[in-house]
Design a protein around this motif. Structure first.
Motif, PDB file in Angstrom:
ATOM      1  N   THR A  23     -14.365  17.383  29.772  1.00  0.00           N
ATOM      2  CA  THR A  23     -15.283  17.441  28.718  1.00  0.00           C
ATOM      3  C   THR A  23     -15.980  16.043  28.151  1.00  0.00           C
ATOM      4  O   THR A  23     -15.592  15.047  28.445  1.00  0.00           O
ATOM      5  CB  THR A  23     -14.754  18.009  27.311  1.00  0.00           C
ATOM      6  N   ALA A  45     -26.982  28.324  25.047  1.00  0.00           N
ATOM      7  CA  ALA A  45     -25.576  28.274  26.494  1.00  0.00           C
ATOM      8  C   ALA A  45     -27.058  28.459  27.301  1.00  0.00           C
ATOM      9  O   ALA A  45     -27.581  29.052  27.618  1.00  0.00           O
ATOM     10  CB  ALA A  45     -25.588  29.618  25.931  1.00  0.00           C
ATOM     11  N   THR A  46     -25.767  27.755  28.458  1.00  0.00           N
ATOM     12  CA  THR A  46     -26.844  27.869  29.878  1.00  0.00           C
ATOM     13  C   THR A  46     -26.537  29.607  30.515  1.00  0.00           C
ATOM     14  O   THR A  46     -25.227  29.692  29.943  1.00  0.00           O
ATOM     15  CB  THR A  46     -26.155  27.280  31.026  1.00  0.00           C
ATOM     16  N   GLU A  70     -22.664  29.676  31.366  1.00  0.00           N
ATOM     17  CA  GLU A  70     -22.055  29.511  29.915  1.00  0.00           C
ATOM     18  C   GLU A  70     -22.089  30.964  29.409  1.00  0.00           C
ATOM     19  O   GLU A  70     -20.527  31.744  28.959  1.00  0.00           O
ATOM     20  CB  GLU A  70     -22.321  28.370  28.457  1.00  0.00           C
ATOM     21  N   ARG A  71     -22.318  31.283  29.483  1.00  0.00           N
ATOM     22  CA  ARG A  71     -23.101  33.229  29.348  1.00  0.00           C
ATOM     23  C   ARG A  71     -22.218  34.169  29.857  1.00  0.00           C
ATOM     24  O   ARG A  71     -20.940  34.564  29.430  1.00  0.00           O
ATOM     25  CB  ARG A  71     -24.381  33.761  28.966  1.00  0.00           C
ATOM     26  N   ARG A 116     -18.517  28.747  26.688  1.00  0.00           N
ATOM     27  CA  ARG A 116     -18.457  27.700  26.492  1.00  0.00           C
ATOM     28  C   ARG A 116     -17.728  26.727  25.624  1.00  0.00           C
ATOM     29  O   ARG A 116     -16.845  27.606  24.930  1.00  0.00           O
ATOM     30  CB  ARG A 116     -19.961  27.780  26.480  1.00  0.00           C
ATOM     31  N   GLU A 117     -17.568  25.859  25.827  1.00  0.00           N
ATOM     32  CA  GLU A 117     -16.781  25.013  24.936  1.00  0.00           C
ATOM     33  C   GLU A 117     -17.408  24.061  24.353  1.00  0.00           C
ATOM     34  O   GLU A 117     -18.098  23.115  25.610  1.00  0.00           O
ATOM     35  CB  GLU A 117     -15.675  24.637  25.618  1.00  0.00           C
ATOM     36  N   SER A 157     -14.862  29.998  23.500  1.00  0.00           N
ATOM     37  CA  SER A 157     -13.759  29.965  24.677  1.00  0.00           C
ATOM     38  C   SER A 157     -12.866  28.892  25.030  1.00  0.00           C
ATOM     39  O   SER A 157     -11.635  29.391  25.703  1.00  0.00           O
ATOM     40  CB  SER A 157     -14.718  29.511  25.617  1.00  0.00           C
ATOM     41  N   ARG A 158     -12.427  28.354  23.696  1.00  0.00           N
ATOM     42  CA  ARG A 158     -11.468  27.135  23.350  1.00  0.00           C
ATOM     43  C   ARG A 158      -9.974  27.743  23.125  1.00  0.00           C
ATOM     44  O   ARG A 158     -10.039  28.580  22.516  1.00  0.00           O
ATOM     45  CB  ARG A 158     -11.508  26.350  22.956  1.00  0.00           C
TER      46      ARG A 158
END
Length: 323
Positions: free
Chosen positions: A36, A212-213, A216-217, A221-222, A254-255
């Motif tokens: 990250t 979100a990209t 990521e969708r 995403r984190e 999502s983490r």
């Protein structure tokens, strides 16, 4: 809490979340996730402040009636942002009820998109104006929920958040979440109880939530910024011999968090919503998938880990998927 602060270093490591370190009696939460690269715009304005607890609303005479206003404009990591919150804060107020209670919630939508409310973990009806995920509350509208909690409902650490199809991840990533606790009479030898609701997000330089990209969708995403009760690296003061009961809620999209207390074991006092055997051996680490709550646990450190600091800690055990 008063008294001499612990001088020996301790740490909680939250896997993908990062490192939580305890030095001179304070726990610091840091985002050091592997892979990250936090955006410069997401850097916090305040780090290391004392951990604050959300406002707590408790049922009386078998009923808790509240109004939750979902709107933009909350303070995250010490800065004013366009994040989402309930009643002006992220996380929203902690709701505390008991088995047999009624929980009446008026949800007011001041967002620019539809939303609704889901009580994550409660064993209540999913129909009508109860925990119905198909309810749609449009911008400017409100809806009155009524949750009838069964008299035999077990104690548990739960939480609430939006569950409107197509908007869940974005609204959760923006900060819409709060703790929901079901209490029964328990005789736990703890000095204090604290809610630790973990979220992550990514901000731009103007304090807006980064969209979100497409990837990521699809993949999840984190966020670049990891927060506990809306704070960055908050400090938790403790004294030798004290027991802290932590109710940890992973409200990230999502983490996944791997939680351990360095130098001590974590003894689970509950699994999901069922009490565990008090003789269960301490665990060194447990995993928290996203969208889960962790039930409280009491740490009884083994002799080899006690050293010169005979501190008793409370961590958290599985609550698992609920709702």
């Amino acid at each position: 809490m008063s008294g001499r602060l612990i001088s020996r270093r301790r740490a909680i490591v939250l896997g993908g979340l990062g490192v939580v370190g305890l030095a001179t009696g304070a726990v610091g939460w840091m985002n050091t996730s592997a892979g990250t690269d936090p955006a410069e715009a997401s850097r916090p304005s305040v780090t290391g402040a004392d951990l604050l607890q959300p406002v707590e609303l408790t049922s009386e005479h078998g009923r808790l009636q509240v109004e939750l206003v979902a709107a933009t404009g909350v303070r995250l990591a010490g800065r004013d942002t366009a994040g989402f919150g309930f009643n002006g804060t992220s996380p929203g107020p902690t709701l505390r009820v008991r088995p047999g209670d009624e929980l009446a919630v008026r949800l007011v939508n001041r967002l620019d998109r539809p939303t609704n409310l889901h009580t994550h973990g409660l064993r209540v009806s999913p129909q009508a104006n109860s925990d119905n995920p198909f309810v749609r509350v449009d911008p400017g509208d409100s809806f009155d929920y009524l949750y009838r909690i069964p008299p035999d409902h077990p104690a548990g650490t739960h939480w609430y958040h939006p569950h409107h199809h197509g908007n869940v991840a974005d609204q959760l990533f923006a900060g819409l979440a709060g703790a929901l606790l079901v209490d029964v009479d328990q005789d736990l030898p703890v000095t204090a109880e604290q809610v630790l609701l973990v979220t992550d997000t990514t901000l731009d330089s103007a304090g807006h939530i980064v969209a979100a990209t497409a990837g990521e969708r699809m993949m999840g995403r984190e966020g670049a910024l990891v927060l506990v009760n809306g704070q960055h690296q908050p400090a938790i003061a403790a004294v030798p011999g004290a027991s802290l009961r932590w109710r940890i809620i992973n409200a990230c999209v999502s983490r996944v968090m791997a939680v351990r207390l360095e130098g001590h074991g974590l003894t689970r006092i509950a699994a999901r919503t069922a009490p565990t055997c008090p003789r269960r051996s301490p665990v060194r680490q447990f995993c928290s998938p996203p969208a889960t709550a962790l039930t409280p646990s009491c740490n009884r450190p083994p002799p080899a880990a006690t050293g010169s600091s005979p501190t008793r800690w409370t961590g958290a055990g599985w609550a698992g998927w609920a709702g």
